[in-house]
Motif scaffolding. Structure first.
Motif, PDB file in Angstrom:
ATOM      1  N   GLN A 137      -0.802   9.283  70.199  1.00  0.00           N
ATOM      2  CA  GLN A 137      -2.070   9.273  71.344  1.00  0.00           C
ATOM      3  C   GLN A 137      -3.237  10.656  71.194  1.00  0.00           C
ATOM      4  O   GLN A 137      -4.273  10.346  71.493  1.00  0.00           O
ATOM      5  CB  GLN A 137      -1.208   9.436  73.014  1.00  0.00           C
ATOM      6  N   GLU A 138      -2.965  11.530  70.329  1.00  0.00           N
ATOM      7  CA  GLU A 138      -3.554  12.527  70.128  1.00  0.00           C
ATOM      8  C   GLU A 138      -4.296  12.406  69.509  1.00  0.00           C
ATOM      9  O   GLU A 138      -6.040  12.666  70.148  1.00  0.00           O
ATOM     10  CB  GLU A 138      -2.990  13.423  69.105  1.00  0.00           C
ATOM     11  N   ILE A 139      -4.882  11.413  67.995  1.00  0.00           N
ATOM     12  CA  ILE A 139      -5.824  11.052  67.600  1.00  0.00           C
ATOM     13  C   ILE A 139      -7.114  10.448  68.448  1.00  0.00           C
ATOM     14  O   ILE A 139      -7.640  10.495  68.119  1.00  0.00           O
ATOM     15  CB  ILE A 139      -5.182  10.283  66.301  1.00  0.00           C
ATOM     16  N   LEU A 140      -6.224   9.600  69.142  1.00  0.00           N
ATOM     17  CA  LEU A 140      -7.067   8.785  69.811  1.00  0.00           C
ATOM     18  C   LEU A 140      -7.419   9.398  71.109  1.00  0.00           C
ATOM     19  O   LEU A 140      -8.921   9.502  71.255  1.00  0.00           O
ATOM     20  CB  LEU A 140      -5.871   7.631  70.983  1.00  0.00           C
ATOM     21  N   ASN A 141      -7.248  10.078  71.701  1.00  0.00           N
ATOM     22  CA  ASN A 141      -8.030  10.968  72.985  1.00  0.00           C
ATOM     23  C   ASN A 141      -8.793  12.100  71.545  1.00  0.00           C
ATOM     24  O   ASN A 141      -9.767  12.383  72.520  1.00  0.00           O
ATOM     25  CB  ASN A 141      -6.993  12.001  73.163  1.00  0.00           C
ATOM     26  N   ASP A 142      -8.754  12.206  70.494  1.00  0.00           N
ATOM     27  CA  ASP A 142      -9.614  13.004  69.917  1.00  0.00           C
ATOM     28  C   ASP A 142     -10.930  12.036  69.544  1.00  0.00           C
ATOM     29  O   ASP A 142     -11.847  12.214  70.626  1.00  0.00           O
ATOM     30  CB  ASP A 142      -9.080  13.805  68.260  1.00  0.00           C
ATOM     31  N   LEU A 143     -10.403  10.924  69.079  1.00  0.00           N
ATOM     32  CA  LEU A 143     -11.269   9.862  69.029  1.00  0.00           C
ATOM     33  C   LEU A 143     -12.927   9.498  69.961  1.00  0.00           C
ATOM     34  O   LEU A 143     -13.590  10.037  70.031  1.00  0.00           O
ATOM     35  CB  LEU A 143     -11.000   8.971  68.186  1.00  0.00           C
ATOM     36  N   LYS A 144     -11.426   9.712  71.516  1.00  0.00           N
ATOM     37  CA  LYS A 144     -12.228   9.091  72.165  1.00  0.00           C
ATOM     38  C   LYS A 144     -13.615  10.911  73.220  1.00  0.00           C
ATOM     39  O   LYS A 144     -14.639  10.002  73.301  1.00  0.00           O
ATOM     40  CB  LYS A 144     -11.428   9.049  73.643  1.00  0.00           C
ATOM     41  N   SER A 145     -13.529  11.166  72.093  1.00  0.00           N
ATOM     42  CA  SER A 145     -13.940  13.061  73.127  1.00  0.00           C
ATOM     43  C   SER A 145     -15.433  12.991  71.811  1.00  0.00           C
ATOM     44  O   SER A 145     -16.198  13.379  72.016  1.00  0.00           O
ATOM     45  CB  SER A 145     -13.633  13.331  72.250  1.00  0.00           C
ATOM     46  N   SER A 146     -15.196  11.973  71.010  1.00  0.00           N
ATOM     47  CA  SER A 146     -16.473  12.078  69.650  1.00  0.00           C
ATOM     48  C   SER A 146     -17.264  10.585  69.492  1.00  0.00           C
ATOM     49  O   SER A 146     -18.333  10.832  69.145  1.00  0.00           O
ATOM     50  CB  SER A 146     -15.801  12.508  68.448  1.00  0.00           C
ATOM     51  N   TYR A 147     -16.164   9.780  70.274  1.00  0.00           N
ATOM     52  CA  TYR A 147     -17.348   8.365  69.673  1.00  0.00           C
ATOM     53  C   TYR A 147     -17.870   7.813  71.306  1.00  0.00           C
ATOM     54  O   TYR A 147     -16.487   7.670  72.175  1.00  0.00           O
ATOM     55  CB  TYR A 147     -16.479   7.098  68.890  1.00  0.00           C
ATOM     56  N   ASP A 148     -18.117   7.436  71.377  1.00  0.00           N
ATOM     57  CA  ASP A 148     -18.210   6.255  72.700  1.00  0.00           C
ATOM     58  C   ASP A 148     -17.251   4.724  73.183  1.00  0.00           C
ATOM     59  O   ASP A 148     -16.850   4.551  73.905  1.00  0.00           O
ATOM     60  CB  ASP A 148     -19.884   5.701  72.842  1.00  0.00           C
TER      61      ASP A 148
END
Length: 94
Positions: free
Chosen positions: A83-94
Motif C-alpha cells: 500500500q505504501e508503494i502504491l501511495n508513492d506511485l500515486k504521488s509521482s504518476y497520473d
C-alpha cells in the motif's frame, strides 16, 4: 498494457505495475530482459522503488516489473508495504 500506452500517448505520466507474481509478463511485452529487481523485491525490502522502475521506448511510460518471483505472493500484496508503494506511485504518476 495497451491502456497504459494509450494514456502515456495522451501526455499522462503512467507507470505499468506487474502484480502478477505467478506468471509475470510485463517485462516480456516490453522486451526487457528478466529483471533482477521489481515490485516483489521492493515489497520485500530488498530494493528501492526507484531502482525497480524502468523506462521504456514510449514517452511518459515507466514500467515496474514483477522481478524475481516470490514464494509468498498473496502475503506481499496484502502487506502494508505494498500500500505504501502504491501511495508513492500515486504521488509521482497520473
Amino acid at each position: 498494457a495497451n491502456l497504459a500506452i494509450a494514456l502515456a500517448r495522451a501526455d499522462k505520466r503512467v507507470v505499468l505495475v506487474d502484480c502478477d507474481f505467478r506468471k509475470p509478463r510485463v517485462h516480456k511485452l516490453f522486451a526487457i530482459e528478466n529483471p533482477s529487481v521489481g515490485l516483489a523485491s521492493v515489497v520485500a525490502d530488498q530494493a528501492d522503488l526507484g531502482d525497480a522502475i524502468q523506462s521504456c521506448e514510449i514517452d511518459n511510460l515507466s514500467l515496474l516489473p514483477c522481478g524475481p518471483r516470490p514464494a509468498n505472493p498473496a502475503e506481499l500484496l496484502t502487506s502494508p508495504k505494498f500500500q505504501e508503494i502504491l501511495n508513492d506511485l500515486k504521488s509521482s504518476y497520473d
